[in-house]
Motif scaffolding. Structure first.
Motif, PDB file in Angstrom:
ATOM      1  N   ALA A 104       0.815  -1.206   0.000  1.00 29.00           N
ATOM      2  CA  ALA A 104       0.000   0.000   0.000  1.00 29.00           C
ATOM      3  C   ALA A 104       0.848   1.255   0.000  1.00 29.00           C
ATOM      4  O   ALA A 104       0.342   2.342   0.206  1.00 29.00           O
ATOM      5  CB  ALA A 104      -0.902   0.003   1.215  1.00 29.00           C
ATOM      6  N   GLU A 137      -4.852   0.205  -1.245  1.00 29.33           N
ATOM      7  CA  GLU A 137      -4.227   0.417  -2.558  1.00 29.33           C
ATOM      8  C   GLU A 137      -4.976   1.465  -3.380  1.00 29.33           C
ATOM      9  O   GLU A 137      -4.371   2.208  -4.148  1.00 29.33           O
ATOM     10  CB  GLU A 137      -4.196  -0.907  -3.330  1.00 29.33           C
ATOM     11  CG  GLU A 137      -3.149  -1.878  -2.815  1.00 29.33           C
ATOM     12  CD  GLU A 137      -3.184  -3.232  -3.519  1.00 29.33           C
ATOM     13  OE1 GLU A 137      -2.545  -4.151  -3.007  1.00 29.33           O
ATOM     14  OE2 GLU A 137      -3.851  -3.356  -4.569  1.00 29.33           O
ATOM     15  N   PRO A 157      -6.737  -6.994  -4.831  1.00 30.51           N
ATOM     16  CA  PRO A 157      -5.531  -6.263  -4.419  1.00 30.51           C
ATOM     17  C   PRO A 157      -4.274  -6.984  -4.880  1.00 30.51           C
ATOM     18  O   PRO A 157      -4.303  -8.187  -5.132  1.00 30.51           O
ATOM     19  CB  PRO A 157      -5.636  -6.270  -2.890  1.00 30.51           C
ATOM     20  CG  PRO A 157      -6.397  -7.492  -2.561  1.00 30.51           C
ATOM     21  CD  PRO A 157      -7.365  -7.697  -3.705  1.00 30.51           C
TER      22      PRO A 157
END
Lengths: 251, 327
Positions: free
Chosen positions: B7, B40, B244
């Motif tokens: 992230a 994200e 993700p």
């Protein structure tokens, strides 16, 4: 009595400090219940039989594994010390086993022996065996050849040599090994109970952790420490009787 | 404690605005994908939050962390350790629903094929079997009791064992035990077969939640609601098919294929976060019967619905702002 005072003043001081810190609000009672509260919980757990039941289960596993392992360790250590071929064959394996974290063997033992009592007791026995055999082997190694020669010159036969020379010379170091092995046996027993909880102080610690019952957790921990201390002292007293010259040396 | 893996491009980068640090704890599992996705896609950052993750190996590790204020948020079930911590005065509340039992979605119980020669379709077949749960206090133990009760069986009718999945999975594959209770087991062995579904016995039962600790349980719900809003947006995206970057790693950790669960299983992720009081009470009553709780608890004591409501309002406003499109 004097010895008891010396042994207890430090833990009692720590408990008093804990009680004062709890009363003053320095310690979070969620994590560190006051010793007075722990005492109340301990009384309840003793009255209900839960604490004694679990302590007995832990002691049973510890004793079974320790006795089996120590007897085997004593035999292996003597053989390693007395016979070169055995020493050359076993020493590397015992050394490697000594360096292996015993708990890492539990899953393998469970696969081999199933999920009952056999796996933890075997693991405790294995841990005891390694420690006692290394200390016994070391003890045999330390025997001075001159002692044996003198005994032979005075007409000692094999039995007398073992009873009057080898055994007395080895015992102090063997007892050191036994003390270490016993403490280690208790550690492995509790660790096994933490991983595969059914009964025992380890399972009590684990269940207390699962339910955020910090008072029970502390009591089980303190009970484990107390048992460890009592076992150590018990073996020390036995050593005093069996190896009085060693005890006199320390006194 | 580390910035959320994968992230760095959004949640963890320097931002001119002062971001509020929110410390989160969970067991790494593919069902946490919405958290990673929300991070994200920058949803947490948009909510003014910097996410710090503290992964744990066991759900019970979360209660002390949350009670001590070491973390602010826990992704957990309503497990006895959490309930007891709250009952003893720790500021811990269930604020958002995460997962609901959907029939046909997951198999909570698996068996050793040779132990069930006639097939493993009914709970009654568990009689006399060696069954493993992760802990007597765990959700798996609760689900086992539900299964046994449905067949008129009790704990004395089976041989109950407790061991972590890391041990029960090989023990099951080797036939040392007959069955394992653990939802989402990533078991792939021809000798292991799925058993009856607990979800069919408990349709609509909520079993996983988000819990807040003291730092977020303030009268001003904005920070907590912002966190939940970002998470629920992540849920929406995940259910819509986005994945993700960390999914492969999460799925591997759960013993599953990188593709993750099938579409039907995503339905179990709650999109509005509203907590079902009866589900929580059911677990509380079970824990109480098992004597795991320090005192009787009413579910209302441990639920705080304000944050999920506010989060829904925030996401509704965001949705309108985007002209009905997902942001």
């Amino acid at each position: 009595m004097k010895r008891l005072v010396w042994a207890l003043w430090l833990p009692l001081l720590a408990l008093a400090a804990w009680q004062i810190a709890s009363g003053a609000g320095v310690l979070n009672p969620l994590f560190f219940p006051a010793p007075s509260a722990l005492a109340n919980s301990a009384v309840r757990l003793i009255k209900s039989g839960e604490l004694l039941r679990n302590a007995a289960a832990t002691l049973g596993r510890t004793a079974a594994g320790f006795l089996i392992g120590s007897a085997a360790g004593l035999g292996i250590g003597l053989l390693m010390g007395g016979i070169q071929g055995v020493r050359k064959s076993l020493q590397p394996m015992v050394g490697a086993l000594n360096a292996t974290p015993k708990m890492s063997l539990l899953p393998v033992l469970m696969l081999l022996l199933g999920v009952g009592e056999a796996a933890p007791i075997t693991l405790i026995a294995l841990g005891s065996m390694v420690i006692v055999s290394l200390h016994t082997f070391d003890a045999v190694e330390q025997i001075r050849p001159i002692w044996v020669e003198i005994a032979i010159n005075y007409g000692a036969n094999r039995g007398a040599l073992f009873a009057r020379v080898y055994l007395p010379a080895c015992l102090p170091r063997v007892f050191t090994g036994l003390r270490l092995a016993l403490a280690n046996a208790l550690v492995i027993a509790v660790a096994c109970e933490l991983i595969n909880p059914s009964t025992g102080l380890g399972s009590m610690i684990w269940l207390s952790w699962q339910t955020f019952s910090t008072d029970r957790l502390w009591i089980a921990l303190l009970a484990t420490a107390l048992i460890g201390g009592v076992l150590h002292e018990g073996l020390r007293q036995l050593e005093k009787r069996i190896v009085p010259w060693q005890a006199a040396h320390f006194e | 404690m580390a910035c959320l893996a994968g992230a760095a491009a959004s949640g963890c980068k320097r931002d001119p605005r002062p971001l509020r640090r929110v410390r989160v704890t969970f067991l790494p599992h593919y069902i946490l994908a919405p958290v990673y996705l929300a991070s994200e896609l920058g949803f947490f950052e948009q909510a003014g939050i910097e996410l710090l993750v503290h992964e744990v190996a066991s759900a019970t590790q979360m209660a002390p962390l949350l009670a001590a204020g070491t973390v602010d948020v826990a992704f957990s079930g309503a497990i006895p350790s959490m309930l007891n911590a709250a009952a003893k005065g720790a500021r811990i509340r269930i604020v958002c629903a995460r997962e609901t039992a959907i029939p046909g979605c997951i198999h909570e119980v698996h068996g050793y094929r040779k132990s069930f020669p006639e097939g493993f379709h009914r709970a009654a077949e568990l009689r006399g079997k060696r069954i493993s749960v992760t802990a007597p206090t765990s959700l798996s133990a609760f689900l086992l009791d539900v299964l046994l009760e449905s067949a008129g069986l009790g704990a004395s009718d089976v041989h109950l064992l407790t061991m972590p999945l890391s041990e029960s999975a090989p023990a099951l594959a080797a036939g040392r035990i007959d069955a394992v209770l653990d939802r989402d087991m990533g078991l792939s062995s021809p000798d292991i077969i799925p058993g009856p579904s607990v979800a069919e016995l408990l349709p609509g039962f909520q079993y996983n939640f988000i819990l807040f600790g003291d730092a977020l349980l303030q009268n001003d719900v904005s920070a907590g609601a912002g966190f939940l809003a970002a998470y629920l947006r992540g849920v929406g995206e995940f259910r819509a098919g986005k994945k993700p970057r960390a999914l492969q790693q999460l799925a591997a950790g759960s013993g599953l294929a990188a593709a993750g669960p099938g579409p039907v299983c995503l339905d179990r992720l709650s999109e509005n976060g509203q907590v079902d009081r009866m589900s929580v009470q059911r677990v509380i009553d079970w824990s109480s019967r098992k004597k795991f709780l320090v005192r009787p608890i009413d579910a209302a004591e441990v639920i705080d619905g304000r944050f999920a409501e506010e989060a829904q309002r925030l996401n509704g406003a965001q949705h309108r702002l985007n002209g009905g499109q997902l942001p």
